[in-house]
Design a protein around this motif. Sequence first.
Motif, PDB file in Angstrom:
ATOM      1  N   HIS A   1      -0.784  -5.622   1.780  1.00 10.82           N
ATOM      2  CA  HIS A   1      -1.556  -5.657   3.025  1.00 10.82           C
ATOM      3  C   HIS A   1      -2.817  -6.503   2.894  1.00 10.82           C
TER       4      HIS A   1
ATOM      5  N   ALA B   1       6.162   1.641   1.176  1.00 12.73           N
ATOM      6  CA  ALA B   1       4.881   1.847   1.859  1.00 12.73           C
ATOM      7  C   ALA B   1       4.934   3.219   2.533  1.00 12.73           C
TER       8      ALA B   1
ATOM      9  N   ALA C   1      -0.163   3.964   6.633  1.00  7.84           N
ATOM     10  CA  ALA C   1      -0.796   2.838   7.317  1.00  7.84           C
ATOM     11  C   ALA C   1      -2.136   2.538   6.639  1.00  7.84           C
TER      12      ALA C   1
ATOM     13  N   THR D   1       2.577  -1.824   5.778  1.00  5.49           N
ATOM     14  CA  THR D   1       3.901  -1.799   6.400  1.00  5.49           C
ATOM     15  C   THR D   1       4.957  -2.477   5.536  1.00  5.49           C
ATOM     16  N   GLU D   2       4.523  -3.276   4.551  1.00  2.05           N
ATOM     17  CA  GLU D   2       5.448  -3.990   3.674  1.00  2.05           C
ATOM     18  C   GLU D   2       5.480  -3.323   2.299  1.00  2.05           C
ATOM     19  N   ASN D   3       6.681  -3.001   1.839  1.00  2.00           N
ATOM     20  CA  ASN D   3       6.839  -2.380   0.523  1.00  2.00           C
ATOM     21  C   ASN D   3       6.356  -3.315  -0.576  1.00  2.00           C
TER      22      ASN D   3
END
Length: 104
Positions: A47, A78, A81, A84-86
Amino acid sequence: MSQNWTEVIAADDVPQDDVIGVEIAGKDVALYKVEGEIFATDNICTHGHARLCDGFLDGHEIECPLHQGKFDIRDGRATCAPITENTRTYPVKIEGGRVFLAFE
């Protein structure tokens, strides 16, 4: 296809219930030890450009120090919040008291 294993560090150098960062094979990797088992992920948050080794480990979740998003260190998922991207995980094996990681 067989995996190529890279020796990283002594298993005893990974602190219990904590995270450390290592540079290996041109990669910035975070190593974690939880309940005696060692896990490995990319060390940079997906992120924001923050090092996960500077975050807070709570069980099997690492909290990013920048925006407090979280990843599950077992599978890179993930879990909170704003992430959102592993993140990427790496296979780990222990041999002779040493940690080895498999890179593609």
